[in-house]
Design an enzyme around this catalytic site. Sequence first.
Site, PDB file in Angstrom:
ATOM      1  N   ASN A  36      32.314 122.099  35.229  1.00 46.20           N
ATOM      2  CA  ASN A  36      32.436 120.734  34.733  1.00 46.20           C
ATOM      3  C   ASN A  36      31.585 119.734  35.506  1.00 46.20           C
ATOM      4  O   ASN A  36      31.852 118.537  35.441  1.00 46.20           O
ATOM      5  CB  ASN A  36      33.910 120.293  34.776  1.00 46.20           C
ATOM      6  N   SER A  42      27.593 118.528  26.536  1.00 44.76           N
ATOM      7  CA  SER A  42      27.588 117.169  26.001  1.00 44.76           C
ATOM      8  C   SER A  42      26.870 117.164  24.661  1.00 44.76           C
ATOM      9  O   SER A  42      25.946 117.965  24.436  1.00 44.76           O
ATOM     10  CB  SER A  42      26.873 116.213  26.958  1.00 44.76           C
ATOM     11  N   TYR A  84      18.839 115.135  31.316  1.00 47.58           N
ATOM     12  CA  TYR A  84      20.253 115.417  31.034  1.00 47.58           C
ATOM     13  C   TYR A  84      20.385 116.140  29.698  1.00 47.58           C
ATOM     14  O   TYR A  84      21.065 117.171  29.594  1.00 47.58           O
ATOM     15  CB  TYR A  84      21.037 114.110  31.017  1.00 47.58           C
ATOM     16  N   ILE A  89      33.271 109.740  25.799  1.00 43.12           N
ATOM     17  CA  ILE A  89      34.606 109.874  26.376  1.00 43.12           C
ATOM     18  C   ILE A  89      34.867 108.721  27.338  1.00 43.12           C
ATOM     19  O   ILE A  89      34.017 108.413  28.186  1.00 43.12           O
ATOM     20  CB  ILE A  89      34.758 111.217  27.115  1.00 43.12           C
TER      21      ILE A  89
END
Length: 269
Positions: free
Chosen positions: A96, A149, A163, A196
Amino acid sequence: MLDLTRKVVLITGLGQTTDQGWGIGAAIATKLAEQGALIFGGNRSLESAKRTKSRIEAAGGICDVRETDVTNSTSVKELVDACMQRHGRIDILVNNVGKSEPGCPAAMAEDTWNAQMDLNLKSIYLTCHHVLPIMENQATGGSIVNVSSIAGLRYIGKPQVAYSTTKAAMMQFTKVTAVMYAAKGVRLNTVVPGLIYTPYTRELAKRYAPGGDEEEYMRMRDGQVPMGRMGDGWDVANAVVFLASDEAKYITGQELVVDGGITSSTGRT
């Protein structure tokens, strides 16, 4: 259902920087503990990890934590070895960790690119490198859940090329490895969160909200989601628990998208 009693979970990135709200990693670790799992966590900040540990233990769960640099093979091996010394097995691995730095290929510094590759992608390789041999030699096999993601699936309005690249690569790493280990009793799947709301989201608002209007920043993010709101750490945690559990025993090499419908829509960035 979703009974994880005495299952040993090795999780990275479970730290909680504040007592307010819930980050994704802290929620995942806590939800797994609520289902009876024994938590063993590695986190860059030991202080942050201890905050999650305290929350789990206050609710009657079991949690051990260690300071871990997930970009360093020696540090990751020490985490894995410590978990094995404590429990003798690893049933579930949850990856995570992750961080997003802004930039396009022309503007992003090479050092920034490399750091993103190490933290977001190399870390997954390192944990799997040290944990897969353990799982394949266990009669019960194991389950690995990687948290990616939707930035790895589509452009979400933010210039974060490194990313996005790492999160896409993570999903393919998971698929390929899942096929390689399917006959060995080890399952690998990916949970793919959308927008989120976490304590970190609030920090982003402080840094990037246009004109310093944090609430408008939050409303903007809510408005990007077809369901009209961001998700929270528990939405992601519930998906992880399912994929880690025996109820998902015939599921491997898949992505479970938790995004309120963003990736099914058009015209929303």
